[in-house]
Enzyme design. Structure first.
Site, PDB file in Angstrom:
ATOM      1  N   GLY A  44       1.067  -1.680   0.055  1.00  0.00           N
ATOM      2  CA  GLY A  44      -0.170  -0.338   0.573  1.00  0.00           C
ATOM      3  C   GLY A  44       0.280   1.294  -0.186  1.00  0.00           C
ATOM      4  N   ASP A  65      10.295  -7.720  -1.324  1.00  0.00           N
ATOM      5  CA  ASP A  65       9.005  -7.933  -1.493  1.00  0.00           C
ATOM      6  C   ASP A  65       9.276  -9.813  -1.067  1.00  0.00           C
ATOM      7  OD1 ASP A  65       6.380  -8.614  -0.653  1.00  0.00           O
ATOM      8  OD2 ASP A  65       6.327  -6.609  -0.762  1.00  0.00           O
ATOM      9  N   SER A  72      -7.149  -9.233  -2.604  1.00  0.00           N
ATOM     10  CA  SER A  72      -7.310  -8.603  -1.881  1.00  0.00           C
ATOM     11  C   SER A  72      -6.203  -7.190  -2.104  1.00  0.00           C
ATOM     12  CB  SER A  72      -7.548  -8.924  -0.416  1.00  0.00           C
ATOM     13  OG  SER A  72      -6.341  -9.597   0.013  1.00  0.00           O
ATOM     14  N   LEU A  74      -4.998  -5.317  -4.698  1.00  0.00           N
ATOM     15  CA  LEU A  74      -5.778  -4.227  -5.805  1.00  0.00           C
ATOM     16  C   LEU A  74      -6.228  -2.903  -5.627  1.00  0.00           C
ATOM     17  CD1 LEU A  74      -5.882  -6.805  -9.039  1.00  0.00           C
ATOM     18  CD2 LEU A  74      -4.217  -5.586  -7.592  1.00  0.00           C
ATOM     19  N   ASP A 133       4.946  -3.686   7.169  1.00  0.00           N
ATOM     20  CA  ASP A 133       3.291  -3.876   7.953  1.00  0.00           C
ATOM     21  C   ASP A 133       3.253  -5.024   9.236  1.00  0.00           C
ATOM     22  OD1 ASP A 133       3.854  -6.412   6.750  1.00  0.00           O
ATOM     23  OD2 ASP A 133       1.810  -6.001   5.685  1.00  0.00           O
ATOM     24  N   CYS A 194      -4.222  -5.001   8.885  1.00  0.00           N
ATOM     25  CA  CYS A 194      -5.136  -4.269   8.111  1.00  0.00           C
ATOM     26  C   CYS A 194      -6.135  -5.099   7.404  1.00  0.00           C
ATOM     27  CB  CYS A 194      -4.252  -4.389   6.408  1.00  0.00           C
ATOM     28  SG  CYS A 194      -3.108  -2.231   7.382  1.00  0.00           S
ATOM     29  N   CYS A 251      17.137   6.132  25.372  1.00  0.00           N
ATOM     30  CA  CYS A 251      16.719   5.452  23.400  1.00  0.00           C
ATOM     31  C   CYS A 251      18.183   3.303  23.980  1.00  0.00           C
ATOM     32  CB  CYS A 251      16.703   6.095  23.001  1.00  0.00           C
ATOM     33  SG  CYS A 251      16.574   4.965  21.800  1.00  0.00           S
ATOM     34  N   CYS A 254      19.951   4.858  20.093  1.00  0.00           N
ATOM     35  CA  CYS A 254      20.548   6.190  20.136  1.00  0.00           C
ATOM     36  C   CYS A 254      20.936   7.065  21.412  1.00  0.00           C
ATOM     37  CB  CYS A 254      19.493   6.608  19.325  1.00  0.00           C
ATOM     38  SG  CYS A 254      18.610   7.720  19.739  1.00  0.00           S
TER      39      CYS A 254
END
Length: 257
Positions: A44, A65, A72, A74, A133, A194, A251, A254
Protein backbone atom coordinates in the site's frame (compact mmCIF):
# COMPACT_ATOMS: atom_id res chain seq x y z
CA UNK A 1 19.61 25.28 -25.17
CA UNK A 2 22.30 24.85 -22.51
CA UNK A 3 22.87 21.20 -21.55
CA UNK A 4 22.83 20.82 -17.77
CA UNK A 5 25.46 18.71 -15.97
CA UNK A 6 25.26 14.93 -16.39
CA UNK A 7 21.95 15.02 -18.27
CA UNK A 8 20.91 14.27 -21.83
CA UNK A 9 18.50 16.43 -23.81
CA UNK A 10 15.81 13.78 -23.23
CA UNK A 11 16.38 13.91 -19.47
CA UNK A 12 16.15 17.69 -19.49
CA UNK A 13 12.75 17.40 -21.16
CA UNK A 14 11.58 14.62 -18.84
CA UNK A 15 12.53 16.48 -15.66
CA UNK A 16 11.80 20.01 -16.90
CA UNK A 17 9.27 20.77 -14.15
CA UNK A 18 11.87 19.87 -11.53
CA UNK A 19 14.67 21.76 -13.22
CA UNK A 20 12.75 25.06 -13.29
CA UNK A 21 12.34 24.89 -9.50
CA UNK A 22 15.14 27.00 -7.97
CA UNK A 23 15.36 24.56 -5.05
CA UNK A 24 16.17 21.69 -7.44
CA UNK A 25 17.55 22.89 -10.76
CA UNK A 26 19.87 20.88 -12.95
CA UNK A 27 22.34 20.13 -10.17
CA UNK A 28 19.59 18.83 -7.89
CA UNK A 29 18.09 16.68 -10.62
CA UNK A 30 21.52 15.21 -11.27
CA UNK A 31 21.67 14.29 -7.57
CA UNK A 32 18.33 12.49 -7.85
CA UNK A 33 19.59 10.57 -10.88
CA UNK A 34 22.68 9.52 -8.93
CA UNK A 35 20.71 8.53 -5.79
CA UNK A 36 20.00 5.01 -4.56
CA UNK A 37 16.76 4.50 -2.59
CA UNK A 38 15.53 1.29 -0.96
CA UNK A 39 11.79 0.81 -0.50
CA UNK A 40 10.64 -1.86 1.93
CA UNK A 41 7.42 -3.38 0.65
CA UNK A 42 5.70 -3.06 -2.73
CA UNK A 43 2.35 -2.82 -0.96
CA UNK A 44 0.00 0.00 0.00
CA UNK A 45 2.70 2.52 0.92
CA UNK A 46 5.46 1.27 -1.35
CA UNK A 47 3.24 1.29 -4.44
CA UNK A 48 2.75 5.09 -4.66
CA UNK A 49 6.16 5.89 -3.18
CA UNK A 50 7.96 3.77 -5.77
CA UNK A 51 6.05 5.27 -8.68
CA UNK A 52 6.71 8.87 -7.64
CA UNK A 53 10.36 8.13 -6.95
CA UNK A 54 10.76 6.53 -10.38
CA UNK A 55 9.02 9.47 -12.02
CA UNK A 56 11.32 11.83 -10.09
CA UNK A 57 14.32 10.14 -11.68
CA UNK A 58 15.86 8.32 -8.73
CA UNK A 59 18.65 6.43 -10.48
CA UNK A 60 18.46 3.18 -8.55
CA UNK A 61 15.40 1.86 -6.73
CA UNK A 62 15.55 -1.25 -4.56
CA UNK A 63 12.33 -3.12 -3.77
CA UNK A 64 12.21 -5.60 -0.89
CA UNK A 65 9.17 -7.88 -0.93
CA UNK A 66 8.84 -11.66 -0.76
CA UNK A 67 5.07 -11.74 -1.35
CA UNK A 68 2.97 -12.35 -4.46
CA UNK A 69 0.11 -10.22 -5.79
CA UNK A 70 -3.33 -11.15 -4.46
CA UNK A 71 -6.75 -9.90 -5.54
CA UNK A 72 -7.26 -8.27 -2.13
CA UNK A 73 -4.14 -6.12 -2.69
CA UNK A 74 -5.52 -4.24 -5.68
CA UNK A 75 -7.81 -1.93 -3.66
CA UNK A 76 -4.75 0.08 -2.53
CA UNK A 77 -1.54 -1.36 -4.03
CA UNK A 78 -1.82 0.59 -7.26
CA UNK A 79 1.52 -0.48 -8.70
CA UNK A 80 -0.02 -3.90 -9.48
CA UNK A 81 -2.68 -4.91 -12.03
CA UNK A 82 -5.29 -7.68 -12.12
CA UNK A 83 -3.11 -9.51 -14.64
CA UNK A 84 -0.30 -9.55 -12.04
CA UNK A 85 -2.21 -11.77 -9.57
CA UNK A 86 -0.03 -14.68 -8.51
CA UNK A 87 3.31 -13.20 -9.54
CA UNK A 88 6.02 -11.70 -7.36
CA UNK A 89 5.22 -8.19 -6.10
CA UNK A 90 8.84 -7.20 -6.66
CA UNK A 91 8.66 -8.33 -10.29
CA UNK A 92 5.29 -6.64 -10.80
CA UNK A 93 6.66 -3.40 -9.35
CA UNK A 94 9.74 -3.61 -11.57
CA UNK A 95 7.54 -3.94 -14.66
CA UNK A 96 5.43 -0.90 -13.75
CA UNK A 97 8.44 1.23 -12.85
CA UNK A 98 10.08 0.32 -16.15
CA UNK A 99 7.01 1.63 -17.98
CA UNK A 100 7.06 4.87 -15.96
CA UNK A 101 10.78 5.55 -16.40
CA UNK A 102 12.98 3.07 -18.28
CA UNK A 103 16.10 4.97 -17.18
CA UNK A 104 15.64 3.89 -13.56
CA UNK A 105 17.50 0.75 -12.47
CA UNK A 106 15.18 -1.40 -10.34
CA UNK A 107 16.73 -4.01 -8.04
CA UNK A 108 14.19 -6.61 -6.93
CA UNK A 109 15.02 -8.19 -3.57
CA UNK A 110 12.51 -11.04 -3.50
CA UNK A 111 13.09 -11.90 0.15
CA UNK A 112 11.89 -10.90 3.59
CA UNK A 113 14.12 -8.49 5.49
CA UNK A 114 15.72 -10.34 8.41
CA UNK A 115 18.55 -9.89 10.88
CA UNK A 116 20.63 -12.08 8.57
CA UNK A 117 20.29 -9.93 5.43
CA UNK A 118 19.22 -6.43 6.58
CA UNK A 119 22.68 -4.92 6.89
CA UNK A 120 23.85 -6.33 3.56
CA UNK A 121 20.79 -5.01 1.68
CA UNK A 122 20.50 -1.59 3.36
CA UNK A 123 24.22 -0.85 3.00
CA UNK A 124 23.87 -0.49 -0.77
CA UNK A 125 21.48 2.48 -0.60
CA UNK A 126 21.49 6.14 0.46
CA UNK A 127 17.94 6.48 1.82
CA UNK A 128 15.41 3.89 3.00
CA UNK A 129 11.62 4.25 2.81
CA UNK A 130 9.82 1.85 5.14
CA UNK A 131 6.40 0.70 4.00
CA UNK A 132 6.42 -2.58 5.93
CA UNK A 133 3.37 -3.94 7.72
CA UNK A 134 4.86 -5.46 10.87
CA UNK A 135 6.66 -4.20 13.97
CA UNK A 136 9.60 -6.60 13.74
CA UNK A 137 10.65 -5.17 10.36
CA UNK A 138 10.14 -1.57 11.49
CA UNK A 139 12.40 -1.98 14.51
CA UNK A 140 14.98 -3.95 12.55
CA UNK A 141 15.13 -1.15 9.96
CA UNK A 142 15.37 1.53 12.64
CA UNK A 143 18.36 -0.17 14.27
CA UNK A 144 20.05 -1.10 11.00
CA UNK A 145 19.74 2.39 9.51
CA UNK A 146 21.07 3.92 12.72
CA UNK A 147 24.16 1.73 12.78
CA UNK A 148 24.81 2.19 9.03
CA UNK A 149 24.06 5.94 9.19
CA UNK A 150 21.29 5.76 6.57
CA UNK A 151 18.30 8.12 6.47
CA UNK A 152 15.02 6.30 7.17
CA UNK A 153 11.63 7.69 6.12
CA UNK A 154 8.96 5.58 7.82
CA UNK A 155 5.18 5.65 7.43
CA UNK A 156 2.27 3.57 8.72
CA UNK A 157 -1.46 3.38 8.00
CA UNK A 158 -4.52 1.70 9.50
CA UNK A 159 -8.22 2.27 8.89
CA UNK A 160 -8.45 6.04 8.18
CA UNK A 161 -5.28 7.15 9.97
CA UNK A 162 -1.66 7.51 8.95
CA UNK A 163 1.63 8.74 10.34
CA UNK A 164 5.08 9.53 8.99
CA UNK A 165 8.47 10.64 10.31
CA UNK A 166 12.11 10.71 9.26
CA UNK A 167 14.79 9.11 11.40
CA UNK A 168 18.48 10.01 11.28
CA UNK A 169 19.45 9.72 14.94
CA UNK A 170 23.11 9.20 14.08
CA UNK A 171 23.26 12.95 13.33
CA UNK A 172 23.06 13.66 17.06
CA UNK A 173 21.03 16.09 19.16
CA UNK A 174 17.55 16.86 17.87
CA UNK A 175 17.39 13.70 15.80
CA UNK A 176 15.52 10.88 17.60
CA UNK A 177 14.92 7.37 16.32
CA UNK A 178 11.82 5.18 16.33
CA UNK A 179 12.71 3.71 19.71
CA UNK A 180 12.80 7.20 21.21
CA UNK A 181 9.01 7.27 20.67
CA UNK A 182 8.27 3.59 21.17
CA UNK A 183 11.14 1.90 23.08
CA UNK A 184 9.74 -1.55 22.40
CA UNK A 185 7.32 -2.93 19.87
CA UNK A 186 3.84 -3.84 21.09
CA UNK A 187 2.82 -7.43 20.61
CA UNK A 188 1.44 -8.19 17.17
CA UNK A 189 -1.77 -9.42 18.84
CA UNK A 190 -2.43 -6.06 20.54
CA UNK A 191 -2.62 -4.05 17.30
CA UNK A 192 -4.94 -5.21 14.50
CA UNK A 193 -3.57 -5.62 11.00
CA UNK A 194 -5.05 -3.99 7.91
CA UNK A 195 -6.56 -7.37 7.04
CA UNK A 196 -8.36 -7.37 10.41
CA UNK A 197 -9.29 -3.70 10.82
CA UNK A 198 -9.35 -2.52 7.20
CA UNK A 199 -7.71 0.46 5.53
CA UNK A 200 -8.91 3.17 3.16
CA UNK A 201 -7.19 2.56 -0.16
CA UNK A 202 -6.58 6.21 -1.00
CA UNK A 203 -4.98 6.74 2.44
CA UNK A 204 -2.08 4.59 1.27
CA UNK A 205 -1.64 6.98 -1.64
CA UNK A 206 -1.58 10.01 0.66
CA UNK A 207 1.10 8.61 2.97
CA UNK A 208 3.09 6.95 0.20
CA UNK A 209 3.26 10.25 -1.71
CA UNK A 210 4.39 11.99 1.48
CA UNK A 211 7.15 9.41 1.84
CA UNK A 212 8.36 10.05 -1.70
CA UNK A 213 8.35 13.80 -1.03
CA UNK A 214 10.41 13.43 2.14
CA UNK A 215 12.89 11.10 0.43
CA UNK A 216 13.45 13.64 -2.35
CA UNK A 217 13.86 16.44 0.20
CA UNK A 218 16.45 14.45 2.14
CA UNK A 219 18.46 13.64 -0.99
CA UNK A 220 18.48 17.29 -2.04
CA UNK A 221 18.84 18.76 1.45
CA UNK A 222 15.95 21.16 0.91
CA UNK A 223 13.04 22.25 3.09
CA UNK A 224 12.42 21.28 6.69
CA UNK A 225 13.09 17.67 7.57
CA UNK A 226 10.54 15.56 9.44
CA UNK A 227 13.33 14.38 11.74
CA UNK A 228 12.19 15.19 15.28
CA UNK A 229 8.56 15.46 14.23
CA UNK A 230 5.78 12.89 13.84
CA UNK A 231 3.18 13.96 11.28
CA UNK A 232 -0.25 12.33 11.60
CA UNK A 233 -3.19 12.38 9.20
CA UNK A 234 -6.85 11.72 9.97
CA UNK A 235 -8.59 11.11 6.65
CA UNK A 236 -12.10 11.28 8.11
CA UNK A 237 -11.42 14.73 9.57
CA UNK A 238 -9.20 15.77 6.65
CA UNK A 239 -6.76 16.97 9.31
CA UNK A 240 -3.00 16.85 9.77
CA UNK A 241 -1.42 17.14 13.20
CA UNK A 242 2.18 17.22 14.36
CA UNK A 243 3.95 15.99 17.47
CA UNK A 244 7.48 16.91 18.49
CA UNK A 245 9.72 13.91 19.23
CA UNK A 246 12.46 14.21 21.82
CA UNK A 247 15.69 12.25 21.61
CA UNK A 248 15.87 10.04 24.69
CA UNK A 249 19.15 9.59 26.54
CA UNK A 250 17.98 6.12 27.62
CA UNK A 251 16.92 5.03 24.13
CA UNK A 252 18.04 1.41 23.60
CA UNK A 253 19.26 2.26 20.09
CA UNK A 254 20.56 5.84 19.98
CA UNK A 255 20.73 6.82 23.67
CA UNK A 256 23.88 7.80 25.51
CA UNK A 257 23.43 5.03 28.05
Amino acid sequence: MTVLPDMTEAQIRRYARHIVLPEIGGVGQSRLIAARVLVIGAGGLGAPALQYLAAAGIGTLGVVDDDTVDLSNLQRQIIHRTSDIGISKADSARRTLGDINPEVKVCAHKERLTTANAEHIVAGYDVVADGSDNFATRYLLNDTCYHLKKILVSAAILRFDGQISTYKAWQGDGHPCLRCIFPAAPSEDSVPSCAQAGVLGALAGTLGALQATEVVKEILGIGRSLSGRLLTYDALDAAFDEMAITKRSDCPTCGKR
